[in-house]
Motif scaffolding. Structure first.
Motif, short mmCIF file in Angstrom:
data_model
loop_
_atom_site.label_atom_id
_atom_site.label_comp_id
_atom_site.label_asym_id
_atom_site.label_seq_id
_atom_site.Cartn_x
_atom_site.Cartn_y
_atom_site.Cartn_z
N ASP A 12 -6.03 11.82 -6.92
CA ASP A 12 -5.87 10.83 -5.85
C ASP A 12 -5.10 9.67 -6.47
O ASP A 12 -5.65 8.90 -7.26
CB ASP A 12 -7.23 10.36 -5.33
CG ASP A 12 -7.10 9.54 -4.06
OD1 ASP A 12 -6.00 9.03 -3.79
OD2 ASP A 12 -8.10 9.39 -3.33
N ARG A 59 0.83 -1.21 0.00
CA ARG A 59 0.00 0.00 0.00
C ARG A 59 0.86 1.26 0.00
O ARG A 59 0.59 2.21 -0.74
CB ARG A 59 -0.92 -0.01 1.22
CG ARG A 59 -1.99 -1.07 1.16
CD ARG A 59 -2.63 -1.29 2.52
NE ARG A 59 -3.66 -2.32 2.46
CZ ARG A 59 -3.96 -3.14 3.46
NH1 ARG A 59 -3.31 -3.06 4.62
NH2 ARG A 59 -4.92 -4.05 3.32
N LYS A 60 1.90 1.25 0.82
CA LYS A 60 2.78 2.42 0.90
C LYS A 60 3.46 2.66 -0.43
O LYS A 60 3.55 3.81 -0.90
CB LYS A 60 3.82 2.20 2.00
CG LYS A 60 4.73 3.39 2.23
CD LYS A 60 5.68 3.14 3.40
CE LYS A 60 6.59 4.33 3.66
NZ LYS A 60 7.50 4.08 4.81
N HIS A 73 1.72 8.54 -7.02
CA HIS A 73 1.86 10.00 -6.86
C HIS A 73 3.03 10.52 -7.68
O HIS A 73 2.91 11.53 -8.39
CB HIS A 73 2.05 10.34 -5.39
CG HIS A 73 2.46 11.75 -5.14
ND1 HIS A 73 1.59 12.82 -5.23
CD2 HIS A 73 3.68 12.29 -4.82
CE1 HIS A 73 2.25 13.94 -4.97
NE2 HIS A 73 3.50 13.65 -4.72
N GLU A 74 4.17 9.85 -7.59
CA GLU A 74 5.35 10.30 -8.31
C GLU A 74 5.12 10.26 -9.82
O GLU A 74 5.54 11.17 -10.54
CB GLU A 74 6.55 9.43 -7.93
CG GLU A 74 7.03 9.66 -6.50
CD GLU A 74 8.14 8.72 -6.08
OE1 GLU A 74 8.47 7.80 -6.88
OE2 GLU A 74 8.68 8.89 -4.97
N SER A 122 -2.68 16.99 -4.69
CA SER A 122 -2.66 15.53 -4.60
C SER A 122 -2.77 15.11 -3.14
O SER A 122 -2.20 15.76 -2.25
CB SER A 122 -1.36 14.98 -5.19
OG SER A 122 -1.22 13.59 -4.90
N GLU A 123 -3.47 14.00 -2.92
CA GLU A 123 -3.57 13.47 -1.56
C GLU A 123 -2.19 13.20 -0.96
O GLU A 123 -1.97 13.37 0.24
CB GLU A 123 -4.39 12.19 -1.53
CG GLU A 123 -4.48 11.58 -0.14
CD GLU A 123 -5.31 10.32 -0.07
OE1 GLU A 123 -5.67 9.93 1.05
OE2 GLU A 123 -5.58 9.71 -1.12
N GLU A 124 -1.25 12.76 -1.80
CA GLU A 124 0.05 12.34 -1.30
C GLU A 124 1.11 13.43 -1.37
O GLU A 124 2.27 13.19 -1.03
CB GLU A 124 0.53 11.12 -2.10
CG GLU A 124 -0.42 9.93 -2.05
CD GLU A 124 -0.69 9.45 -0.63
OE1 GLU A 124 0.24 9.50 0.21
OE2 GLU A 124 -1.83 9.05 -0.35
N ASP A 127 0.85 4.09 -3.06
CA ASP A 127 0.58 5.52 -2.86
C ASP A 127 1.73 6.36 -3.39
O ASP A 127 1.53 7.34 -4.13
CB ASP A 127 0.39 5.81 -1.37
CG ASP A 127 -1.02 5.52 -0.88
OD1 ASP A 127 -1.96 5.62 -1.68
OD2 ASP A 127 -1.17 5.20 0.32
N ARG A 128 2.96 5.99 -3.01
CA ARG A 128 4.13 6.81 -3.36
C ARG A 128 4.41 6.78 -4.85
O ARG A 128 4.59 7.85 -5.47
CB ARG A 128 5.35 6.31 -2.58
CG ARG A 128 6.64 7.06 -2.93
CD ARG A 128 7.81 6.57 -2.10
NE ARG A 128 8.08 5.15 -2.28
CZ ARG A 128 8.80 4.65 -3.30
NH1 ARG A 128 9.30 5.45 -4.22
NH2 ARG A 128 9.02 3.35 -3.39
N THR A 165 -6.78 2.53 -0.84
CA THR A 165 -5.49 1.90 -0.54
C THR A 165 -5.69 0.57 0.18
O THR A 165 -4.94 -0.39 -0.06
CB THR A 165 -4.63 2.85 0.32
OG1 THR A 165 -4.54 4.12 -0.33
CG2 THR A 165 -3.23 2.30 0.49
#
Length: 266
Positions: free
Chosen positions: A85, A40-41, A48-49, A66-68, A44-45, A90
């Motif tokens: 998002d 999950r981590k 986003h990138e 962005s959420e992240e 997300d990362r 997640t």
């Protein structure tokens, strides 16, 4: 898919959401599910990138919410703001076999050219959006809005309402005492609104706290499809606000909106 994105904002939103979704599917395959927290981590990362990298490359003058990512007050003065998002749902992404997670990409514009609005400039609205449902092999976008969802087969059937599978809001229990409701549990907000868009459910009501990125893209597609979308008091959903919290919303068939809003606000 091609590395060169479409020129239109709607096409670009679809291209970008699908690109992030494909990456997330590949990440699931590579990492597996032995360590859901790590999966999950990473999801997300990395999503986003990817989104920020492509937005910076192809839309360098636009702002990003962005959420992240770290928020910036500069977006409040920007003419165009991408509200994303990177991984909506997640929890579901980290569970093997679950397909109710999404990637959201939406564009908010402070002013819409008269040629697009037909009635002159319109201040502040969502002008493009896409919701990728990668594990369902589906992308819904404003560039090619889905047809209005078919009506239920039998008159008098309960209102099929998408609800959180882990924490449905207490409001739904109250509504169940006023209207015939059948709760349909599922994961992310994007998946729930997509279910309204494709006719799998009739409505989605949320009052448990959300942020702009949770709803911007799916609301953009829902509105393009011809559905109703508003706050639970019936007021307009406002985006690119100083505080990005947008705690409640209703997305449903237009014919259902008056009775549903009346029941909520009674």
């Amino acid at each position: 898919m091609t590395d060169l994105p479409p020129a239109t904002d709607g096409g670009f939103a679809r291209w970008l959401a699908q690109r992030a979704g494909d990456m997330l599917l590949k990440l699931r395959e590579e990492m597996g599910y032995a360590d859901p927290a790590a999966l999950r981590k990473a999801g997300d990362r990395l999503s986003h990138e990817l989104l920020v990298e492509q937005l910076t490359r192809w839309r360098p003058a636009d702002a990003i919410l962005s959420e992240e990512g770290a928020d910036s007050a500069a977006r409040l003065q920007a003419e165009r703001v991408w509200i994303v998002d990177p991984l909506d749902g997640t929890r579901e992404f980290g569970e093997e076999g679950r397909a109710d997670w999404a990637v959201h990409v939406a564009l908010y514009c402070r002013a819409t050219p008269a040629s697009l609005s037909g009635t002159g400039a319109v201040r502040g609205r969502l002008t493009a959006g896409a919701v990728a449902l990668p594990a369902q092999h589906c992308v819904l976008g404003t560039d090619a809005p889905p047809p209005f969802p078919p009506m239920p087969g039998v008159q008098g059937e309960p209102i099929r309402m998408a609800a959180s599978r882990t924490r449905p809001p207490a409001l739904l229990e109250t509504l169940a005492g006023k209207l015939p409701i059948e709760l349909v549990p599922m994961g992310s907000a994007g998946a729930k609104i997509a279910a309204v868009i494709d006719g799998a459910v009739d409505a989605y009501v949320h009052a448990g706290g959300q942020y702009e990125w949770d709803s911007a893209a799916p609301v953009a597609v829902a509105l393009a499809t011809g559905l109703h979308a508003s706050r639970i008091d019936g007021t307009t959903l406002e985006y690119n606000q100083p505080d990005p919290r947008l705690p409640d919303l209703v997305v449903c068939r237009k014919a259902l909106a008056p009775s549903l809003l009346a029941a909520i606000n009674s």
